[in-house]
Structures are given as structure tokens and as C-alpha cells.
Design a protein around this motif. Structure first.
Motif, short mmCIF file in Angstrom:
data_model
loop_
_atom_site.label_atom_id
_atom_site.label_comp_id
_atom_site.label_asym_id
_atom_site.label_seq_id
_atom_site.Cartn_x
_atom_site.Cartn_y
_atom_site.Cartn_z
N GLN A 26 0.80 -1.22 0.00
CA GLN A 26 0.00 0.00 0.00
C GLN A 26 0.83 1.27 0.00
N TRP A 130 -0.81 -9.82 2.82
CA TRP A 130 -1.60 -10.14 1.62
C TRP A 130 -0.81 -10.29 0.32
N ASN A 173 -1.53 -10.53 8.67
CA ASN A 173 -2.53 -9.48 8.79
C ASN A 173 -3.85 -10.00 8.20
N GLU A 174 -4.85 -10.10 9.04
CA GLU A 174 -6.22 -10.41 8.60
C GLU A 174 -6.31 -11.65 7.70
N GLN A 177 -9.25 -11.98 5.31
CA GLN A 177 -9.25 -11.27 4.03
C GLN A 177 -8.53 -12.11 2.97
N TYR A 187 -12.83 -10.29 -3.84
CA TYR A 187 -12.63 -8.95 -3.26
C TYR A 187 -11.16 -8.68 -2.98
N ARG A 188 -10.36 -9.78 -2.87
CA ARG A 188 -8.93 -9.64 -2.60
C ARG A 188 -8.18 -10.56 -3.55
N ASP A 234 -8.94 -9.34 11.85
CA ASP A 234 -9.91 -8.26 11.66
C ASP A 234 -11.29 -8.71 12.12
N ASN A 316 -7.71 -5.79 14.40
CA ASN A 316 -7.98 -4.68 13.47
C ASN A 316 -9.49 -4.45 13.47
N TYR A 318 -12.83 -1.59 12.63
CA TYR A 318 -13.27 -0.35 11.99
C TYR A 318 -14.72 -0.01 12.22
N TYR A 321 -21.88 -4.14 12.48
CA TYR A 321 -23.03 -4.57 11.67
C TYR A 321 -24.14 -5.05 12.58
N TRP A 358 -18.33 0.92 3.57
CA TRP A 358 -18.62 -0.04 4.65
C TRP A 358 -18.31 0.55 6.03
N GLU A 386 -4.89 -2.03 14.23
CA GLU A 386 -5.44 -1.10 13.24
C GLU A 386 -6.79 -0.54 13.70
N TRP A 428 -4.58 3.20 11.95
CA TRP A 428 -4.42 2.94 10.52
C TRP A 428 -4.91 4.17 9.78
N TRP A 436 -6.42 -0.72 -1.67
CA TRP A 436 -6.90 -1.91 -2.38
C TRP A 436 -7.89 -1.60 -3.51
O1 GBE Z 1 -19.42 -4.86 3.89
S1 GBE Z 1 -18.76 -5.41 2.65
O2 GBE Z 1 -18.66 -6.87 2.74
O3 GBE Z 1 -19.40 -4.92 1.43
C1 GBE Z 1 -17.18 -4.80 2.59
C2 GBE Z 1 -16.50 -5.11 3.89
C3 GBE Z 1 -15.13 -4.52 3.77
N1 GBE Z 1 -14.33 -4.68 5.00
C4 GBE Z 1 -13.43 -3.55 5.00
C5 GBE Z 1 -12.51 -3.59 6.16
N2 GBE Z 1 -11.73 -4.82 6.05
C6 GBE Z 1 -10.82 -4.94 7.15
C7 GBE Z 1 -9.94 -3.79 7.14
O4 GBE Z 1 -8.78 -4.07 6.31
C8 GBE Z 1 -7.68 -3.43 6.87
O5 GBE Z 1 -8.06 -2.09 6.94
C9 GBE Z 1 -7.55 -1.11 6.07
C10 GBE Z 1 -8.71 -0.27 5.57
O6 GBE Z 1 -9.56 -1.07 4.79
C11 GBE Z 1 -6.72 -1.68 4.95
O7 GBE Z 1 -6.12 -0.64 4.22
C12 GBE Z 1 -5.69 -2.57 5.59
O8 GBE Z 1 -4.72 -3.01 4.65
C13 GBE Z 1 -6.38 -3.78 6.17
O9 GBE Z 1 -5.50 -4.41 7.08
C14 GBE Z 1 -12.61 -5.99 6.07
C15 GBE Z 1 -13.57 -5.92 4.93
#
Ligand code: GBE
Length: 490
Positions: A26, A130, A173-174, A177, A187-188, A234, A316, A318, A321, A358, A386, A428, A436
């Protein structure tokens, strides 16, 4: 209340660790420079022209491959104790295997680590964030059981090269994912989409690889500098959609089959995958006429080999839900989503003007998740590796200032009122970077990056000043108001 706790004068303990995080793909760029080979993310963003919203890639990114001295200076300016960054496997081992160790790759990370130590900053290295070498994906990647040995050999190269100077290690990391979104979905990277089968093979090998590297470290490297090694998982918080027994069960099932999928084998007393996940996948596989369950099984020896393989619980987090049981089948057949059979939505009333669709602002969810982990995994030491907020740009980032203030308020209440054992918190991210599939549109940085300028100029946003002041004073600003969400227009 919504912000996770009323106005207080709670403070962070003196020995509480503050940090800031980034990841190789990144920020670095230099995607094929000085001997680095192609990673699965290089391959994905170069070949699938519609994958990244703004059509961008990681070829240059924030150019940290050349600007790491400025990065270290920014970390110093924030006043954090630890800088968490990841190492690109394909920069160290271009073939993915140890037959060729790229000296220039080793040198880059040594230069970065030396720069951090100059500022008396402790490095935390994420061994895998990743970016698998494409050459290993060509032979199956995380679905190839030999990846356990390949990853262990790669980690040994890092321990030998940097073990004396790096105190904190994170194996993955995660992993969800990587496995659920990368092997079970699109998605990844590698966007394999072999849902129902590949996500379980990936997780199985990844957990064995994690344990293998933990044991290697524990037996041969920990003594070098009393280092610590963990895993960063995460997780969203899962709130029941309605206060009914079914929805409460759905919320618990979400946590067990997403966070617990990886946390149970490592952090629970009994180890192994969560019983609920085993039961659901076994039953569905039987109904779908598979000869054997799509969920591979650990032997009793493997359960013991994986149990307890971490010194801390990296989290991690954020957003949150609302969970309910699916009334009719959901997801593709077969798939993890269909196996688990739950539905998640977000409350349209939640503040939500983040550039990441999200990311809704729900601070009380952070406090509840911390409490759930503390209870489920017996007061395990947690490091939040994070947490952060995304917007479209700007230095006067009042929404990000508010997000950090509310989430740090929730964290203080989890620590002081719920007695959750949290030992550190990492924001973060240090700077805007390649987000991504959102490319450079969605920005998570405490520092703004001018991607159009030749030296990718980095400038501190208001949130960087907020974070630096919390680190200095060990408290939220005196004028912080837990009821004030006016910074979010949505
Ligand atoms: O609801 S939807 O299914 O349509 C989409 C869900 C998307 N989430 C986003 C956050 N991600 C973990 C965070 O991902 C982390 O957080 C940062 C910000 O994203 C990234 O930049 C980091 O690399 C990563 O470690 C898990 C998936």
C-alpha cells in the motif's frame, strides 16, 4: 451510550503502547525494482483493469521504497512508540523460495529499521500483509499444503536478517481477508472465487503456517531480544438486529464463524475451529453429497500444536453490523456465507460519510467487541493493530478527528470500566496509501499524500495533531464531547 462511554477523565497508562501502521503493497511502490518479483496484488491490479475503482495500482504508491526516511520522520513527529509495517515476501525471496535471497530487499528493510531506531522507535514487522509472490500462487498458493514450509523458510530469513533489531512480530494481517475474500471470493487477490472449498483450505494451511513460525520464533529467536509475536485478526462488532433470541444467536454465530474461525484455534482454551463452524460445514457438505466435509480437520496433535501460539491478540477494527438469522438460504452454494446462514446490515442512521462505503462510525461497537474478546479468550493481552477512518481528502479532517476521539473514548471505557486487558493501540494509517479496490480515492492517512507531486509530499492533517496530543497527554482533549457527532454530515 453511542460513543461507548460518558465524559470521563480516564487516561492511558504510562506503559500503554501507541503505534501507527502501514503495509508494503500500500505504501512502497518499487514494484519490480532492485530484484523484487511480482506479487499476487501486482498481478491482479495489472491484469484486471476494472478491479481498482480509479484504475490505479501499486507500482509507485506513496513511493516509500525511496522515501522511507521521511516516513520514519513522520512516525517520530507523531511521538508513537512503535511503527508497524509489513515486509514484501517477493522483495526478499523473488522466487518465493530461499534459493535466492535478494540482498537489496534485505537492505531496504534494514535501512528503514535503522532509521526508526535512530528515532528510538520500536519496529513491529508484519511478516505477511496479503502480497504473496505470484510464483507461489502459480503452484496453489495458500491451498498448497507445502506453503507451510515455504512461509516458515521465509520467516526464518527475516528472523536471521532482522531478529536482533525487531522486537514485535505479527505473522499474518487479517487471514480472513486472504482466505475468505481472496480464495473464496474476488474482493482480494488472488480473487480465485473457489467459494465453499478454497477458503477453508487456505485457512487450514495458514493456521499451520502461523503456528510453525510461532514455534520457530519461540524456540530459536525469542531469547535474542525478549521479542513478542502475535497475529492480527480483523473483526467487525456484531450487534443483534432485534433484541430477540434468534438475532442474539446470529450475532454470536457471526463472531464465532468469522473472528473465531482463526481466533479459536490459537487463543481458546480448547483450541481447534469453533464447534459451531465444524457442525455447520460438516452438515452442509453431507447434504451436498460431498464424500468428506469441505472443512479440513486438525488432528489432536495439530490442535495442540496451534493452541497458544501468540503472545498477544492483534485486533484490526473499523465498524459494526446488525446481525440476524437468514430466513432463506444466502450466498453461493457451496460457500462459507451459505454454510453460516446469517445476514448483516448497517443502520442507515449511523454516521456514515466515510469514503469507504462499509465504514460506519459506531464507537460503542468497539467497546463491546473488546469486551467479547476479553471474555471469550480469557483476558488475553490485546493490541489494537489497526483502527481508523477514511475520507476523500483534506487537511482539516474533522470527521477523522471525531472518529479517533470517539473510538479512543470507547477504548478508555473498555479498559477502565470493563477491565479489558488492552496493551496497545495503533492507528491505521500513517499516511494516505493504496486502499486496495478503492485505490487512492479513499484515504486513511494521518498524513495527507500529494500523489501528483514528484516526491509524494506528506503533510500532517489535523488528526495527526490530535493523535500526537493524546499520546503526549495520555488523555482525550478537555473539550471532547461524547455526545457530539456533528463532524459527520451523513
Ligand atoms: O461490507 S462489505 O462486505 O461490502 C465490505 C467489507 C469490507 N471490509 C473492509 C474492512 N476490512 C478490514 C480492514 O482491512 C484493513 O483495513 C484497512 C482499511 O480497509 C486496509 O487498508 C488494511 O490493509 C487492512 O488491514 C474488512 C472488509
Amino acid at each position: 451510550n453511542f460513543s461507548g462511554g460518558l465524559k470521563s477523565n480516564y487516561t492511558f497508562p504510562k506503559d500503554f503502547i501507541f503505534g501507527v501502521s502501514t503495509a508494503a503493497f500500500q505504501i512502497e511502490g518499487g514494484w519490480n525494482e532492485d530484484g523484487k518479483s511480482e506479487s499476487i496484488w501486482d498481478r491482479l491490479v495489472h491484469t484486471n483493469k476494472t478491479f481498482v475503482k480509479d484504475g490505479s495500482n501499486g507500482d509507485v504508491a506513496a513511493d516509500s521504497y525511496h522515501l522511507y526516511k521521511r516516513d520514519a520522520e513522520m512516525v517520530h513527529e507523531l511521538g508513537v512508540d512503535v511503527y508497524r509495517f509489513s515486509i514484501a515476501w517477493s522483495r526478499i525471496l523473488p522466487t518465493g523460495l530461499t534459493n535466492k535471497i535478494n540482498a537489496l530487499g534485505i537492505q531496504y528493510y534494514n535501512n528503514l529499521i535503522d532509521e526508526l531506531i535512530k528515532y528510538n522507535i520500536t519496529p513491529m514487522v508484519t511478516i505477511y500483509h496479503w502480497d504473496l509472490p505470484q510464483k507461489l500462487q502459480d503452484i496453489g498458493g495458500w491451498t498448497n499444503s507445502h506453503i507451510v514450509d515455504y512461509y516458515t523458510d521465509y520467516a526464518k530469513v527475516l528472523f536471521d536478517a532482522f531478529g536482533g533489531k525487531v522486537k514485535y512480530w505479527v505473522t499474518f494481517n487479517e487471514p480472513m481477508q486472504t482466505c475468505l475474500e481472496g480464495y473464496g471470493g474476488t474482493y482480494r487477490a488472488p480473487a480465485l472465487n473457489r467459494h465453499g472449498v478454497a477458503e477453508y483450505l487456505c485457512a487450514h494451511n495458514l493456521l499451520k503456517a502461523h503456528a510453525s513460525v510461532y514455534h520457530l520464533f519461540n524456540e530459536n529467536y525469542r531469547h535474542v531480544n525478549k521479542g513478542k509475536i502475535g497475529l492480527s485478526l480483523d473483526s467487525n462488532w456484531a450487534e443483534p438486529k432485534e433484541d430477540t433470541p434468534q438475532d442474539r444467536e446470529a450475532a454470536e454465530l457471526y463472531l464465532k464463524t468469522h473472528l473465531g474461525w482463526y481466533a479459536h484455534p490459537v487463543y481458546s482454551k480448547e483450541g481447534d475451529y469453533p464447534a459451531e463452524l465444524i457442525k455447520l460445514v460438516d452438515e452442509k457438505s453431507l447434504q451436498q453429497n460431498y464424500t468428506r466435509s469441505r472443512l479440513p480437520k486438525f488432528t489432536p496433535e495439530e490442535v495442540n500444536y496451534i493452541k497458544g501460539t501468540a503472545d498477544f491478540f492483534g485486533l484490526n477494527h473499523y465498524t459494526t453490523y446488525l446481525l440476524s438469522m437468514a430466513k432463506t438460504p444466502v450466498g453461493a452454494i457451496p460457500s462459507h456465507e451459505n454454510d453460516v446462514g446469517i445476514v448483516r446490515v448497517q443502520d442507515p442512521k449511523w454516521p456514515s460519510d466515510s469514503s469507504s462505503s462499509w465504514l460506519k462510525v459506531v464507537p460503542f461497537g468497539f467497546r463491546r467487541l473488546l469486551k467479547w474478546i476479553n471474555k471469550t479468550y480469557n483476558n488475553v493481552p490485546i493490541i489494537v493493530t489497526e483502527n481508523g477512518y477514511a475520507d476523500f481528502s483534506g487537511l482539516e479532517d474533522k470527521a477523522r478527528v471525531a472518529y479517533y476521539s470517539h473510538y479512543l473514548n470507547a477504548l478508555l471505557h473498555a479498559m477502565h470500566e470493563d477491565k479489558v486487558n488492552v496493551q496497545g493501540y495503533f492507528a491505521w494509517s500513517l499516511m494516505d496509501n493504496f486502499e486496495w479496490d478503492d485505490g487512492y480515492v479513499s484515504r486513511f492517512g494521518l498524513y495527507l499524500v500529494d500523489f501528483k507531486s514528484p516526491n509524494k509530499t506528506r503533510t500532517a492533517k489535523n488528526s495527526a495533531k490530535l493523535y500526537a496530543s493524546v499520546i503526549r497527554t495520555r488523555a482525550l482533549p478537555a473539550n471532547y464531547d461524547p455526545e457530539d457527532f456533528t463532524a459527520f454530515s451523513g
